[in-house]
Structure formats: C-alpha cells, structure tokens
Design a protein around this motif. Structure first.
Motif, PDB file in Angstrom:
ATOM      1  N   PHE A  21       0.824  -1.216   0.000  1.00  0.00           N
ATOM      2  CA  PHE A  21       0.000   0.000   0.000  1.00  0.00           C
ATOM      3  C   PHE A  21       0.862   1.272   0.000  1.00  0.00           C
ATOM      4  CE2 PHE A  21      -2.994  -3.135   1.722  1.00  0.00           C
ATOM      5  CZ  PHE A  21      -4.135  -2.839   0.996  1.00  0.00           C
ATOM      6  N   VAL A  22       2.163   1.117   0.047  1.00  0.00           N
ATOM      7  CA  VAL A  22       3.038   2.292  -0.037  1.00  0.00           C
ATOM      8  C   VAL A  22       3.131   2.679  -1.512  1.00  0.00           C
ATOM      9  CG1 VAL A  22       5.338   3.220   0.388  1.00  0.00           C
ATOM     10  CG2 VAL A  22       4.346   1.600   2.002  1.00  0.00           C
ATOM     11  N   GLU A  23       2.256   3.574  -1.923  1.00  0.00           N
ATOM     12  CA  GLU A  23       2.133   3.903  -3.341  1.00  0.00           C
ATOM     13  C   GLU A  23       2.209   5.403  -3.572  1.00  0.00           C
ATOM     14  OE1 GLU A  23      -1.758   2.260  -3.894  1.00  0.00           O
ATOM     15  OE2 GLU A  23      -0.963   0.630  -5.130  1.00  0.00           O
ATOM     16  N   PHE A  24       2.666   5.766  -4.752  1.00  0.00           N
ATOM     17  CA  PHE A  24       2.656   7.179  -5.137  1.00  0.00           C
ATOM     18  C   PHE A  24       1.213   7.650  -5.361  1.00  0.00           C
ATOM     19  CE2 PHE A  24       6.973   6.057  -6.710  1.00  0.00           C
ATOM     20  CZ  PHE A  24       7.678   6.967  -5.949  1.00  0.00           C
ATOM     21  N   PRO A  25       0.934   8.903  -5.042  1.00  0.00           N
ATOM     22  CA  PRO A  25      -0.396   9.426  -5.350  1.00  0.00           C
ATOM     23  C   PRO A  25      -0.541   9.626  -6.859  1.00  0.00           C
ATOM     24  CG  PRO A  25       1.001  11.183  -4.519  1.00  0.00           C
ATOM     25  CD  PRO A  25       1.803   9.916  -4.421  1.00  0.00           C
ATOM     26  N   ASN A  26      -1.770   9.735  -7.305  1.00  0.00           N
ATOM     27  CA  ASN A  26      -2.007  10.021  -8.719  1.00  0.00           C
ATOM     28  C   ASN A  26      -1.660  11.483  -9.016  1.00  0.00           C
ATOM     29  OD1 ASN A  26      -3.335  10.798 -11.165  1.00  0.00           O
ATOM     30  ND2 ASN A  26      -4.489   8.893 -11.036  1.00  0.00           N
ATOM     31  N   LEU A  27      -0.817  11.688 -10.005  1.00  0.00           N
ATOM     32  CA  LEU A  27      -0.338  13.047 -10.294  1.00  0.00           C
ATOM     33  C   LEU A  27      -0.999  13.670 -11.521  1.00  0.00           C
ATOM     34  CD1 LEU A  27       3.492  12.565  -9.605  1.00  0.00           C
ATOM     35  CD2 LEU A  27       1.767  13.477  -8.067  1.00  0.00           C
ATOM     36  N   ASP A  28      -2.010  13.017 -12.052  1.00  0.00           N
ATOM     37  CA  ASP A  28      -2.635  13.491 -13.293  1.00  0.00           C
ATOM     38  C   ASP A  28      -3.092  14.943 -13.212  1.00  0.00           C
ATOM     39  OD1 ASP A  28      -2.177  11.104 -14.439  1.00  0.00           O
ATOM     40  OD2 ASP A  28      -4.265  10.433 -14.497  1.00  0.00           O
ATOM     41  N   ASP A  29      -3.642  15.341 -12.053  1.00  0.00           N
ATOM     42  CA  ASP A  29      -4.119  16.723 -11.939  1.00  0.00           C
ATOM     43  C   ASP A  29      -2.964  17.721 -11.953  1.00  0.00           C
ATOM     44  OD1 ASP A  29      -3.291  15.670  -9.459  1.00  0.00           O
ATOM     45  OD2 ASP A  29      -4.376  17.211  -8.377  1.00  0.00           O
ATOM     46  N   LYS A  30      -1.763  17.253 -11.627  1.00  0.00           N
ATOM     47  CA  LYS A  30      -0.599  18.142 -11.582  1.00  0.00           C
ATOM     48  C   LYS A  30       0.136  18.196 -12.913  1.00  0.00           C
ATOM     49  CE  LYS A  30      -0.849  19.303  -7.276  1.00  0.00           C
ATOM     50  NZ  LYS A  30      -1.019  20.726  -6.902  1.00  0.00           N
ATOM     51  N   THR A  31       0.024  17.149 -13.698  1.00  0.00           N
ATOM     52  CA  THR A  31       0.754  17.107 -14.959  1.00  0.00           C
ATOM     53  C   THR A  31      -0.124  17.546 -16.122  1.00  0.00           C
ATOM     54  OG1 THR A  31       0.135  14.797 -15.250  1.00  0.00           O
ATOM     55  CG2 THR A  31       2.248  15.216 -14.203  1.00  0.00           C
TER      56      THR A  31
END
Lengths: 45, 169
Positions: A21-31
């Motif tokens: 569960f140690v996962e990166f957040p979704n960055l779609d809104d930032k990119t």
C-alpha cells in the motif's frame, strides 16, 4: 555432555502485506493529463 | 502564481511522474525535492518524497520528514505512511497509536494494523482482524494473508495449548 535433542516448533512465516500500500499518489491533476479528457462532464456539462 | 512558475511546476511534476512510474525512487526523490523548492506547500510532491524514502527503506528519514513540525500541514493526511515507518522502525506501540488516530480505517491501515497487533503479540485481536481482512479482501496476496492468519493461529495455540483453536475457514 550436550543435552538430548528436542523438537521445537518452527517460527511461522509472516508476510509484510502493508508494504504493497506504499504507493505514489495520482499526479494526473498536476501534470495536466486530465485536461481535455474529462471536460464536458463537469457540473455544467 | 505567475504563469512562468506554474509552467515550471507542471514540467517538474511531469518529470516526477516519469520517475514514479518507472519506480526510480532515487530520481523521483530528487524531482520531488525540486518541486518543494519551487513550491514548499505542494502536498503531492511531499507525499511522493515520503513514498520514495519508504521504498528506499530509509524509514528513519521518512519518519523524520513526517514528524518535522515544519511539515505538519503537509503530513496530516499521511497517517498510513507514518505508521508504516514506525512499524518498520520497531515501534509497534507508536505505530498502533498513529493508526488509531486516523479518522477512518482504510484498507491499507487495516492491513497494517493486523501486522502491528501481531508484532505486539495481541494475537486474539489480530486473529479477529485477519478474519475480517480475509473475508473482505480480494487481491493477489490472498495466499500470503492466509499464511499470516496461520501464523496467528500457531501463536494462539502455543500460548494456550489446551484451548479450543479457532477454526480455519
């Protein structure tokens, strides 16, 4: 004289599943990856 | 925010995203740091930084970053990451406190809570939680989760050999 051998229970296997569960957040809104894709489905769409 | 700065930020996030997706944690850590230099309040970059530390097994640095008073606003939602770092640093009591301070027990927190209870040798509570987890989780780790459940049962049996053992279903 060493004491006689004796059977002992083995240590049970235990897995670390929380590490998955140690996962990166979704960055779609930032990119900007979501821009232009989902537009039109907004509040006013 | 000026248009220029905003553009730089998008570029920096594109780079970070690339390293995240290729699991290049060293480079992702640098990219996240770069974003936080431009914009110190970027929560997502901060989150990525912490995930990088955890993936690189630098649990000390992860926890230090999360507990730094300067970062309290950025770290507020990262209770799972904080508790996981505490768990890996062999502080199961503190980890349990962190988990139980969360407003909601997410699937991630639940899984971690079960492991913490095992570490704390609270096998009965741990057993109950694994029963719940096994019933309500479908993922590719079901065999491992059953193995964990078996370990809990083995410990319960070792502690109390005469008691009736929980049934395995």
């Amino acid at each position: 004289m060493p004491p006689p051998m004796e059977a002992i229970p083995c240590k049970p296997l235990f897995f670390d599943l929380a590490c998955n569960f140690v996962e990166f957040p979704n960055l779609d809104d930032k990119t900007g990856a979501t821009d232009g894709k989902k537009q039109g489905a907004g509040l006013t769409g | 925010m000026s248009a220029n700065k905003e553009n730089n930020l998008v570029q920096a996030y594109l780079e970070l995203n690339k390293f995240c997706q290729s699991s290049d944690y060293e480079r992702a850590l640098k990219a996240a740091g770069k974003i936080l230099q431009i914009a110190p309040n970027e929560q997502k970059a901060f989150h990525c930084k912490v995930v990088c530390f955890l993936q690189l097994h630098n649990f000390k640095e992860a926890l230090a970053t999360l507990t730094n008073a300067k970062n309290s606003a950025l770290a507020a939602d990262l209770l799972f990451e904080k508790a996981y770092a505490q768990y890996r640093l062999n502080s199961p009591k503190e980890a349990l406190q962190t988990v139980d301070s969360a407003p909601e027990l997410t699937p991630a927190l639940k899984e971690l809570r079960a492991q913490i209870l095992y570490r704390l040798e609270q096998y009965q509570d741990c057993y109950n939680l694994y029963r719940d987890l096994l019933k309500n989780t479908t993922d590719e780790y079901e065999d491992e989760r059953k193995a964990n459940m078996a370990a809990v049962v083995a410990n319960l049996a070792a502690l109390n050999p005469t008691s009736e053992l929980p049934q395995f279903d």
